[in-house]
Design a protein around this motif. Structure first.
Motif, PDB file in Angstrom:
ATOM      1  N   GLY A  84       0.777  -1.229   0.000  1.00  0.00           N
ATOM      2  CA  GLY A  84       0.000   0.000   0.000  1.00  0.00           C
ATOM      3  C   GLY A  84       0.808   1.278   0.000  1.00  0.00           C
ATOM      4  O   GLY A  84       0.331   2.328  -0.419  1.00  0.00           O
ATOM      5  N   ILE A  87       0.059   7.212   2.627  1.00  0.00           N
ATOM      6  CA  ILE A  87      -0.992   8.181   2.313  1.00  0.00           C
ATOM      7  C   ILE A  87      -0.321   9.549   2.250  1.00  0.00           C
ATOM      8  O   ILE A  87       0.152  10.071   3.262  1.00  0.00           O
ATOM      9  N   THR A  93       4.728  13.452  -1.053  1.00  0.00           N
ATOM     10  CA  THR A  93       5.093  12.052  -1.244  1.00  0.00           C
ATOM     11  C   THR A  93       6.589  11.814  -1.108  1.00  0.00           C
ATOM     12  O   THR A  93       7.416  12.653  -1.475  1.00  0.00           O
ATOM     13  N   SER A 134      -7.110  -2.024  -8.357  1.00  0.00           N
ATOM     14  CA  SER A 134      -7.796  -1.262  -7.314  1.00  0.00           C
ATOM     15  C   SER A 134      -8.705  -0.215  -7.928  1.00  0.00           C
ATOM     16  O   SER A 134      -8.457   0.255  -9.055  1.00  0.00           O
ATOM     17  N   ALA A 136      -8.534   2.578  -6.964  1.00  0.00           N
ATOM     18  CA  ALA A 136      -7.645   3.740  -6.961  1.00  0.00           C
ATOM     19  C   ALA A 136      -7.011   3.994  -8.322  1.00  0.00           C
ATOM     20  O   ALA A 136      -6.437   5.065  -8.544  1.00  0.00           O
ATOM     21  N   HIS A 144      -3.522   9.012  -2.486  1.00  0.00           N
ATOM     22  CA  HIS A 144      -3.173   7.752  -3.150  1.00  0.00           C
ATOM     23  C   HIS A 144      -2.322   7.958  -4.409  1.00  0.00           C
ATOM     24  O   HIS A 144      -2.445   7.219  -5.375  1.00  0.00           O
ATOM     25  N   TYR A 147       0.040   4.623  -4.715  1.00  0.00           N
ATOM     26  CA  TYR A 147      -0.715   3.383  -4.880  1.00  0.00           C
ATOM     27  C   TYR A 147      -1.566   3.429  -6.148  1.00  0.00           C
ATOM     28  O   TYR A 147      -1.571   2.485  -6.950  1.00  0.00           O
ATOM     29  N   GLY A 148      -2.290   4.540  -6.350  1.00  0.00           N
ATOM     30  CA  GLY A 148      -3.141   4.663  -7.527  1.00  0.00           C
ATOM     31  C   GLY A 148      -2.342   4.618  -8.821  1.00  0.00           C
ATOM     32  O   GLY A 148      -2.777   4.003  -9.804  1.00  0.00           O
ATOM     33  N   SER A 185      -5.952  -2.147   6.410  1.00  0.00           N
ATOM     34  CA  SER A 185      -6.602  -0.986   5.811  1.00  0.00           C
ATOM     35  C   SER A 185      -7.358  -0.133   6.821  1.00  0.00           C
ATOM     36  O   SER A 185      -7.631   1.043   6.568  1.00  0.00           O
ATOM     37  N   TYR A 188      -6.468   3.570   8.118  1.00  0.00           N
ATOM     38  CA  TYR A 188      -6.831   4.748   7.348  1.00  0.00           C
ATOM     39  C   TYR A 188      -8.328   4.789   7.054  1.00  0.00           C
ATOM     40  O   TYR A 188      -9.025   5.733   7.426  1.00  0.00           O
ATOM     41  N   TRP A 189      -8.836   3.740   6.396  1.00  0.00           N
ATOM     42  CA  TRP A 189     -10.218   3.752   5.955  1.00  0.00           C
ATOM     43  C   TRP A 189     -11.212   3.615   7.102  1.00  0.00           C
ATOM     44  O   TRP A 189     -12.387   3.937   6.950  1.00  0.00           O
TER      45      TRP A 189
END
Length: 242
Positions: A84, A87, A93, A134, A136, A144, A147-148, A185, A188-189
Motif C-alpha cells: 500500500g 498516504i 510524497t 484497485s 484507486a 493515493h 498506490y493509484g 486498511s 486509514y479507511w
C-alpha cells in the motif's frame, strides 16, 4: 462451480486476505495451487490449511522471480502481491516509497507475467491471468498518488498483455476492488472522517469482503469467462460509477 482440475495456478500475495481467499476457492474447485509470498513464514498458515505448495520469492527481484517460475508448468496466475505504501499528496510524497510501490505492484506483477506467460506459451494450452488492481486506478483518491499510479500501470499491463497474449489463447484481466476492511486498511479507511463520506458515496454503502473479490477472480480464471480479456472489472459497490 468452476472446474480447474489438472490446472496449476500460481497465486502471489497468498499470505494476505484476498490472496488467501482466492487460494481456498481455487483449491475447492480442483486447482493445483502454488502459493507465493515474500516469506515462507508468512505462507505457513494458508499452506497448513489447504495443503498447497509454498513458493516464496521477492517480487522486486527478477532473478528470484525467474528462478521460481521458469520451467514450471503453469496454466494460470493471480497477481495479488502488493504493497500500500503511504498516504500522501503529490507535494508530500516520499519518492523512495513511490519507487517501492511501483516496484512491487506494477513491476513485480509484470515480472511474474513475463515468466509465467512464457511457461503457458510453451505448454500451448492457453490459460488465464488475473491481476488484482484497485478502484484507486479508476478514480482519484486523496492521498493515493503512489498506490493509484501503481495500479493504473497494472491496468495497462493487463490491457497490453491481453493484446499480446491472446494469440496463444491466454486471457488477461484485472479486478479493481474497493476497500476490504482488514487490519491493514482500517488504520486509514476506518477513521470516521474517511469511512463515513466514502460509504455515503458508495451506492451499496458497505465495504467489500475478501470473498467478494475472490469470487470474481475465480470467475475470470474460469472457462465461463472464455471470451473476456483485457477488462478492468470494478468490484466497488458502484463507487467508481458515481
Amino acid at each position: 462451480m468452476a472446474d480447474f482440475t489438472g490446472r496449476t495456478i500460481l497465486v502471489t500475495g497468498a499470505s494476505g486476505g484476498i490472496g488467501g481467499a482466492t487460494v481456498r476457492r481455487l483449491v475447492a474447485s480442483g486447482a493445483d495451487v502454488i502459493a507465493s509470498g515474500s516469506t515462507a513464514e508468512g505462507l505457513e498458515p494458508i499452506v497448513a490449511e489447504t495443503g498447497v505448495e509454498s513458493l516464496p520469492f521477492d517480487l522486486t527481484s527478477e532473478d528470484e522471480v525467474r528462478a521460481a517460475i521458469e520451467g514450471r508448468d503453469l496454466w494460470g496466475v493471480v497477481n495479488c502481491g502488493g504493497w500500500g505504501g503511504e498516504i500522501a499528496s503529490p507535494v508530500d510524497t516520499d519518492i523512495d516509497v513511490f519507487d517501492k510501490v511501483i516496484a512491487i505492484n506494477a513491476r513485480g506483477s509484470l515480472l511474474v507475467t513475463k515468466y509465467a506467460a512464457a511457461s503457458m506459451i510453451r505448454l500451448g494450452r492457453g490459460g488465464a491471468i488475473v491481476n488484482v488492481s484497485s478502484q484507486a486506478s479508476l478514480v482519484a483518491l486523496v492521498g493515493h498518488i503512489s498506490y493509484g499510479s501503481s495500479k493504473a500501470a497494472l491496468d495497462n499491463i493487463t490491457r497490453v498483455s491481453a493484446l499480446e497474449l491472446g494469440k496463444y489463447g491466454i486471457r488477461v484481466n484485472s479486478v479493481n476492488p474497493t476497500v476490504v476492511m482488514t487490519e491493514m486498511s482500517a488504520w486509514y479507511w476506518g477513521r470516521p472522517e474517511i469511512e463515513g463520506p466514502t460509504l455515503e458515496r458508495m451506492p451499496l454503502g458497505k465495504w467489500a469482503t475478501e470473498d467478494d473479490i475472490a469470487g470474481p477472480i475465480e470467475f475470470l480464471l474460469s472457462d465461463d469467462a472464455g471470451m473476456i480479456s483485457g477488462v478492468s472489472l470494478p468490484i466497488d459497490g458502484g463507487y467508481t460509477n458515481v
